[in-house]
Design a protein around this motif. Structure first.
Motif, PDB file in Angstrom:
ATOM      1  N   LEU A  33      93.352  53.459  67.636  1.00  0.00           N
ATOM      2  CA  LEU A  33      92.176  53.766  66.833  1.00  0.00           C
ATOM      3  C   LEU A  33      91.212  52.585  66.778  1.00  0.00           C
ATOM      4  N   ASP A  34      91.739  51.382  66.702  1.00  0.00           N
ATOM      5  CA  ASP A  34      90.948  50.149  66.615  1.00  0.00           C
ATOM      6  C   ASP A  34      91.434  49.159  67.667  1.00  0.00           C
ATOM      7  N   PRO A  35      90.940  49.274  68.903  1.00  0.00           N
ATOM      8  CA  PRO A  35      91.379  48.370  69.973  1.00  0.00           C
ATOM      9  C   PRO A  35      91.039  46.908  69.661  1.00  0.00           C
ATOM     10  N   ALA A  36      91.892  46.014  70.096  1.00  0.00           N
ATOM     11  CA  ALA A  36      91.718  44.588  69.824  1.00  0.00           C
ATOM     12  C   ALA A  36      90.358  44.088  70.308  1.00  0.00           C
ATOM     13  N   ARG A  37      89.971  44.470  71.499  1.00  0.00           N
ATOM     14  CA  ARG A  37      88.691  43.999  72.054  1.00  0.00           C
ATOM     15  C   ARG A  37      87.518  44.407  71.171  1.00  0.00           C
ATOM     16  N   ALA A  38      87.534  45.630  70.673  1.00  0.00           N
ATOM     17  CA  ALA A  38      86.456  46.113  69.804  1.00  0.00           C
ATOM     18  C   ALA A  38      86.424  45.329  68.495  1.00  0.00           C
ATOM     19  N   LEU A  39      87.597  45.049  67.918  1.00  0.00           N
ATOM     20  CA  LEU A  39      87.644  44.296  66.669  1.00  0.00           C
ATOM     21  C   LEU A  39      87.140  42.871  66.851  1.00  0.00           C
ATOM     22  N   VAL A  40      87.505  42.244  67.950  1.00  0.00           N
ATOM     23  CA  VAL A  40      87.045  40.885  68.233  1.00  0.00           C
ATOM     24  C   VAL A  40      85.529  40.869  68.382  1.00  0.00           C
ATOM     25  N   CYS A  41      84.982  41.809  69.108  1.00  0.00           N
ATOM     26  CA  CYS A  41      83.522  41.885  69.292  1.00  0.00           C
ATOM     27  C   CYS A  41      82.811  42.101  67.958  1.00  0.00           C
ATOM     28  N   LEU A  42      83.321  43.013  67.153  1.00  0.00           N
ATOM     29  CA  LEU A  42      82.722  43.276  65.840  1.00  0.00           C
ATOM     30  C   LEU A  42      82.792  42.055  64.932  1.00  0.00           C
ATOM     31  N   TYR A  43      83.899  41.358  64.984  1.00  0.00           N
ATOM     32  CA  TYR A  43      84.061  40.156  64.169  1.00  0.00           C
ATOM     33  C   TYR A  43      82.991  39.118  64.514  1.00  0.00           C
ATOM     34  N   HIS A  44      82.780  38.883  65.797  1.00  0.00           N
ATOM     35  CA  HIS A  44      81.789  37.878  66.208  1.00  0.00           C
ATOM     36  C   HIS A  44      80.366  38.343  65.931  1.00  0.00           C
ATOM     37  N   GLU A  45      80.106  39.637  66.081  1.00  0.00           N
ATOM     38  CA  GLU A  45      78.783  40.161  65.738  1.00  0.00           C
ATOM     39  C   GLU A  45      78.509  39.967  64.248  1.00  0.00           C
ATOM     40  N   ARG A  46      79.512  40.210  63.439  1.00  0.00           N
ATOM     41  CA  ARG A  46      79.359  40.037  61.988  1.00  0.00           C
ATOM     42  C   ARG A  46      78.982  38.602  61.651  1.00  0.00           C
ATOM     43  N   TRP A  47      79.667  37.626  62.273  1.00  0.00           N
ATOM     44  CA  TRP A  47      79.376  36.241  61.963  1.00  0.00           C
ATOM     45  C   TRP A  47      78.009  35.814  62.468  1.00  0.00           C
ATOM     46  N   GLU A  48      77.548  36.382  63.564  1.00  0.00           N
ATOM     47  CA  GLU A  48      76.189  36.074  64.027  1.00  0.00           C
ATOM     48  C   GLU A  48      75.170  36.550  62.995  1.00  0.00           C
ATOM     49  N   GLU A  49      75.403  37.730  62.415  1.00  0.00           N
ATOM     50  CA  GLU A  49      74.509  38.233  61.373  1.00  0.00           C
ATOM     51  C   GLU A  49      74.602  37.388  60.113  1.00  0.00           C
ATOM     52  N   GLU A  50      75.804  36.987  59.722  1.00  0.00           N
ATOM     53  CA  GLU A  50      75.977  36.154  58.533  1.00  0.00           C
ATOM     54  C   GLU A  50      75.171  34.861  58.670  1.00  0.00           C
ATOM     55  N   ILE A  51      75.281  34.228  59.817  1.00  0.00           N
ATOM     56  CA  ILE A  51      74.581  32.967  60.039  1.00  0.00           C
ATOM     57  C   ILE A  51      73.076  33.187  60.062  1.00  0.00           C
ATOM     58  N   THR A  52      72.627  34.298  60.646  1.00  0.00           N
ATOM     59  CA  THR A  52      71.202  34.589  60.724  1.00  0.00           C
ATOM     60  C   THR A  52      70.599  34.840  59.349  1.00  0.00           C
ATOM     61  N   PHE A  53      71.275  35.629  58.526  1.00  0.00           N
ATOM     62  CA  PHE A  53      70.713  36.031  57.241  1.00  0.00           C
ATOM     63  C   PHE A  53      71.078  35.113  56.080  1.00  0.00           C
ATOM     64  N   ASP A  54      72.048  34.253  56.218  1.00  0.00           N
ATOM     65  CA  ASP A  54      72.473  33.364  55.143  1.00  0.00           C
ATOM     66  C   ASP A  54      72.316  31.913  55.581  1.00  0.00           C
ATOM     67  N   PRO A  55      71.206  31.276  55.216  1.00  0.00           N
ATOM     68  CA  PRO A  55      70.990  29.892  55.661  1.00  0.00           C
ATOM     69  C   PRO A  55      71.971  28.906  55.054  1.00  0.00           C
ATOM     70  N   ASN A  56      72.719  29.310  54.043  1.00  0.00           N
ATOM     71  CA  ASN A  56      73.691  28.413  53.412  1.00  0.00           C
ATOM     72  C   ASN A  56      75.106  28.683  53.879  1.00  0.00           C
ATOM     73  N   SER A  57      75.265  29.380  55.001  1.00  0.00           N
ATOM     74  CA  SER A  57      76.610  29.705  55.470  1.00  0.00           C
ATOM     75  C   SER A  57      77.354  28.447  55.883  1.00  0.00           C
ATOM     76  N   ARG A  58      78.650  28.476  55.810  1.00  0.00           N
ATOM     77  CA  ARG A  58      79.480  27.297  56.047  1.00  0.00           C
ATOM     78  C   ARG A  58      79.288  26.645  57.402  1.00  0.00           C
ATOM     79  N   PRO A  59      79.262  27.395  58.517  1.00  0.00           N
ATOM     80  CA  PRO A  59      79.122  26.693  59.802  1.00  0.00           C
ATOM     81  C   PRO A  59      77.859  25.851  59.889  1.00  0.00           C
TER      82      PRO A  59
END
Length: 81
Positions: A33-59
């Motif tokens: 139902l949730d292939p590993a490759r899809a989850l990894v891609c979604l995880y990295h997409e999420r963090w790209e959005e977090e960094i874009t929209f949150d200038p105070n993000s940890r990285p």
């Protein structure tokens, strides 16, 4: 709590952390139902959005020095000549 551990490496030469082994922990247990490759891609997409929209993000904070106020919070003292 039952979890699923996905270990992977990034093969995109433009991404930081390429060729390092990464681990993703998830409660999504069904690999069909949730292939590993899809989850990894979604995880990295999420963090790209977090960094874009949150200038105070940890990285981003780790890359810049922390600025501290010289006066107590809420005060607007100016030095008088």
């Amino acid at each position: 709590m039952l979890v699923r551990l996905i270990e992977y490496t990034l093969d995109d030469p433009q991404r930081p952390g390429k060729e390092e082994r990464h681990r993703l922990l998830t409660t999504l247990l069904d690999a069909e139902l949730d292939p590993a490759r899809a989850l990894v891609c979604l995880y990295h997409e999420r963090w790209e959005e977090e960094i874009t929209f949150d200038p105070n993000s940890r990285p981003i904070q780790r890359e810049r020095p922390v600025l501290r106020s010289q006066t107590p919070p809420g005060s607007c003292k100016k030095s008088m000549p």
